[in-house]
Design a protein around this motif. Structure first.
Motif, PDB file in Angstrom:
ATOM      1  N   UNK A 117     -42.150  13.738  21.329  1.00 46.26           N
ATOM      2  CA  UNK A 117     -41.170  14.634  21.924  1.00 46.26           C
ATOM      3  C   UNK A 117     -40.876  14.282  23.386  1.00 46.26           C
ATOM      4  N   UNK A 118     -41.867  13.735  24.087  1.00 45.35           N
ATOM      5  CA  UNK A 118     -41.675  13.445  25.503  1.00 45.35           C
ATOM      6  C   UNK A 118     -40.745  12.255  25.733  1.00 45.35           C
ATOM      7  N   UNK A 119     -40.775  11.278  24.829  1.00 48.60           N
ATOM      8  CA  UNK A 119     -40.005  10.057  25.039  1.00 48.60           C
ATOM      9  C   UNK A 119     -38.664  10.064  24.303  1.00 48.60           C
ATOM     10  N   UNK A 120     -38.448  11.020  23.409  1.00 48.76           N
ATOM     11  CA  UNK A 120     -37.224  11.034  22.598  1.00 48.76           C
ATOM     12  C   UNK A 120     -35.936  11.084  23.423  1.00 48.76           C
ATOM     13  N   UNK A 121     -35.827  11.944  24.437  1.00 53.72           N
ATOM     14  CA  UNK A 121     -34.576  11.952  25.221  1.00 53.72           C
ATOM     15  C   UNK A 121     -34.267  10.594  25.834  1.00 53.72           C
ATOM     16  N   UNK A 122     -35.284   9.911  26.358  1.00 58.04           N
ATOM     17  CA  UNK A 122     -35.061   8.588  26.948  1.00 58.04           C
ATOM     18  C   UNK A 122     -34.653   7.585  25.877  1.00 58.04           C
ATOM     19  N   UNK A 123     -35.256   7.675  24.694  1.00 63.54           N
ATOM     20  CA  UNK A 123     -34.908   6.762  23.609  1.00 63.54           C
ATOM     21  C   UNK A 123     -33.447   6.918  23.217  1.00 63.54           C
ATOM     22  N   UNK A 124     -33.007   8.139  23.006  1.00 63.46           N
ATOM     23  CA  UNK A 124     -31.629   8.391  22.594  1.00 63.46           C
ATOM     24  C   UNK A 124     -30.651   7.935  23.676  1.00 63.46           C
ATOM     25  N   UNK A 125     -30.975   8.225  24.936  1.00 62.63           N
ATOM     26  CA  UNK A 125     -30.067   7.865  26.034  1.00 62.63           C
ATOM     27  C   UNK A 125     -29.904   6.354  26.175  1.00 62.63           C
ATOM     28  N   UNK A 136     -37.832   8.040  11.147  1.00 63.64           N
ATOM     29  CA  UNK A 136     -38.879   8.547  10.265  1.00 63.64           C
ATOM     30  C   UNK A 136     -39.871   9.344  11.105  1.00 63.64           C
ATOM     31  N   UNK A 137     -39.924  10.629  10.862  1.00 58.95           N
ATOM     32  CA  UNK A 137     -40.898  11.495  11.535  1.00 58.95           C
ATOM     33  C   UNK A 137     -42.180  11.455  10.706  1.00 58.95           C
ATOM     34  N   UNK A 138     -43.171  10.756  11.216  1.00 57.92           N
ATOM     35  CA  UNK A 138     -44.402  10.508  10.463  1.00 57.92           C
ATOM     36  C   UNK A 138     -45.382  11.676  10.570  1.00 57.92           C
ATOM     37  N   UNK A 139     -44.924  12.852  10.128  1.00 57.82           N
ATOM     38  CA  UNK A 139     -45.802  14.021  10.111  1.00 57.82           C
ATOM     39  C   UNK A 139     -46.155  14.530  11.494  1.00 57.82           C
ATOM     40  N   UNK A 140     -45.216  14.494  12.433  1.00 57.42           N
ATOM     41  CA  UNK A 140     -45.492  14.943  13.799  1.00 57.42           C
ATOM     42  C   UNK A 140     -45.872  16.417  13.830  1.00 57.42           C
ATOM     43  N   UNK A 141     -46.754  16.748  14.764  1.00 60.04           N
ATOM     44  CA  UNK A 141     -47.203  18.136  14.920  1.00 60.04           C
ATOM     45  C   UNK A 141     -46.640  18.778  16.182  1.00 60.04           C
ATOM     46  N   UNK A 142     -45.819  18.028  16.943  1.00 57.28           N
ATOM     47  CA  UNK A 142     -45.196  18.603  18.134  1.00 57.28           C
ATOM     48  C   UNK A 142     -43.735  18.916  17.831  1.00 57.28           C
ATOM     49  N   UNK A 143     -42.863  18.873  18.815  1.00 59.23           N
ATOM     50  CA  UNK A 143     -41.459  19.246  18.637  1.00 59.23           C
ATOM     51  C   UNK A 143     -40.576  18.043  18.307  1.00 59.23           C
ATOM     52  N   UNK A 144     -41.169  16.945  17.835  1.00 62.94           N
ATOM     53  CA  UNK A 144     -40.377  15.759  17.517  1.00 62.94           C
ATOM     54  C   UNK A 144     -39.289  16.071  16.486  1.00 62.94           C
ATOM     55  N   UNK A 145     -39.660  16.731  15.376  1.00 62.52           N
ATOM     56  CA  UNK A 145     -38.691  17.065  14.337  1.00 62.52           C
ATOM     57  C   UNK A 145     -37.595  17.986  14.840  1.00 62.52           C
ATOM     58  N   UNK A 164     -42.264   5.097  29.200  1.00 64.77           N
ATOM     59  CA  UNK A 164     -41.658   6.005  30.179  1.00 64.77           C
ATOM     60  C   UNK A 164     -42.235   7.417  30.106  1.00 64.77           C
ATOM     61  N   UNK A 165     -42.843   7.764  28.973  1.00 63.36           N
ATOM     62  CA  UNK A 165     -43.411   9.106  28.799  1.00 63.36           C
ATOM     63  C   UNK A 165     -44.340   9.093  27.595  1.00 63.36           C
ATOM     64  N   UNK A 166     -45.175  10.118  27.494  1.00 57.01           N
ATOM     65  CA  UNK A 166     -46.087  10.235  26.364  1.00 57.01           C
ATOM     66  C   UNK A 166     -47.262   9.280  26.488  1.00 57.01           C
ATOM     67  N   UNK A 167     -48.064   9.234  25.437  1.00 56.94           N
ATOM     68  CA  UNK A 167     -49.233   8.359  25.441  1.00 56.94           C
ATOM     69  C   UNK A 167     -49.278   7.548  24.158  1.00 56.94           C
TER      70      UNK A 167
END
Length: 346
Positions: free
Chosen positions: A5-13, A31-40, A192-195
């Motif tokens: 979820x942390x890196x998604x905005x940068x990826x899309x941009x 492909x959302x590989x069973x994420x447990x955060x707000x990725x989906x 750029x974000x996340x781990x």
């Protein structure tokens, strides 16, 4: 993608302008590989303003290679690019990959990490060791410092889908195909974000799958270890007989003790190597699907459905973030994609 979820905005941009600038119809399979955060949730929001974005949600975390398989199974394009969502591999290289593939008639274009200064020294050392090992076992066709950032033609994708392998390692499977290939180089950037979702344990699992999946060399190593142990035992036997003849039997306890420890260690190593191969046979016999689709925004597939006529391969067991773009050829530039054929891929 797994918990990105942390890196998604940068990826899309960064990814969307690159693909829009190609001047051809495209889809992005996430492909959302069973994420447990707000990725989906974020993917669903981005999809509202990006019709080319297609979201495939797996019911559980299936692992990096299994999620990549899910994306390859459903990508529609004449060319497919797999890309880590962590942006350590630059999406800006996609046009160069596509141009090279078209100009030289290539089926595969590898992204080669020419500079890994952003990685830790330990990461660079273990990566170098891994590539030296697999190139020695699987052959020089495996490009050094090539991850899962690559372009594949439709012919290459179809060939991969037809393979019966279950525990897939695409870094070795793709070169094994022997299709015409080329390379583009780039500098590996920091996240750029996340781990990282690729800890040491998963790296080791990938290495084990790579070795046992593409070579019987470990079994031959076990044979050589057994032969070496036999020679050591033979030497100790000669020493023991000599000590007995000279009535120096008590000192022989050290050599006996050392010999027993050595033989025991060799036996455990050999049993472990055999266990790895038996485990692969067990997995093949079970023939269980590696992933289950929870939802697909393109087709509205029912939960738990597996690709028709396709049993996906078990992943290497590590979580990672991937995105991909499937790009039709120039002739299709003005042709709209099938209904719902948009999305981002792991």
């Amino acid at each position: 993608m797994y918990n990105e979820e942390e890196v998604l905005p940068a990826l899309v941009s960064r990814l969307r302008p690159v693909l829009a600038g190609l001047g051809v119809a495209y889809e992005v399979v996430a492909v959302d590989d069973g994420s447990t955060d707000r990725t989906g949730e974020l993917l669903a929001a981005f999809r509202l303003g990006w019709p080319e974005l297609r979201v495939i949600g797996l019911r559980r975390n299936s692992g990096h290679q299994a999620a990549l398989t899910a994306g390859l199974d459903r990508a529609h394009g004449a060319y497919v690019v797999s890309l880590d969502a962590d942006l350590q591999d630059p999406p800006e290289k996609i046009p160069e990959m596509l141009e090279l593939a078209r100009a030289e008639g290539l089926d595969i274009v590898y992204g080669i990490r020419a500079d890994r200064a952003s990685d830790t020294g330990f990461k660079r050392w273990t990566a170098g060791l891994y590539y030296r090992l697999v190139r020695r076992l699987a052959g020089p066709s495996v490009p050094a410092q090539a991850g899962d950032f690559r372009l594949l033609s439709r012919a290459a994708v179809d060939a991969l889908k037809a393979l019966p392998d279950q525990q897939r390692v695409y870094r070795l499977l793709v070169p094994w195909l022997g299709f015409p290939s080329g390379r583009v180089t780039y500098e590996r950037a920091p996240r750029p974000a996340g781990r990282s979702k690729y800890p040491l344990g998963r790296m080791i699992r990938l290495a084990v799958d790579s070795v046992t999946g593409f070579s019987a060399a470990p079994l031959r190593i076990a044979t050589w270890l057994g032969g070496f142990a036999f020679l050591v035992c033979l030497t100790l036997m000669v020493y023991t007989l000599g000590a007995h003849a000279l009535e120096h039997t008590v000192p022989g306890w050290t050599s006996l003790f050392t010999g027993v420890l050595f033989i025991g260690a060799v036996q455990l190593v050999c049993v472990g190597l055999l266990g790895e191969y038996v485990g692969r046979i067990y997995t093949a016999v079970q023939n269980r699907p590696t992933y289950f689709i929870g939802h697909d925004t393109a087709h509205g597939e029912a939960e738990g459905r597996v690709p028709e006529g396709r049993v996906p391969a078990p992943g290497a067991g590590h979580d990672a973030a991937h995105a991909g773009a499937a790009i039709p050829p120039p002739a299709e530039a003005g042709t709209p994609l099938p209904q719902g054929s948009s999305g981002m891929r792991t």
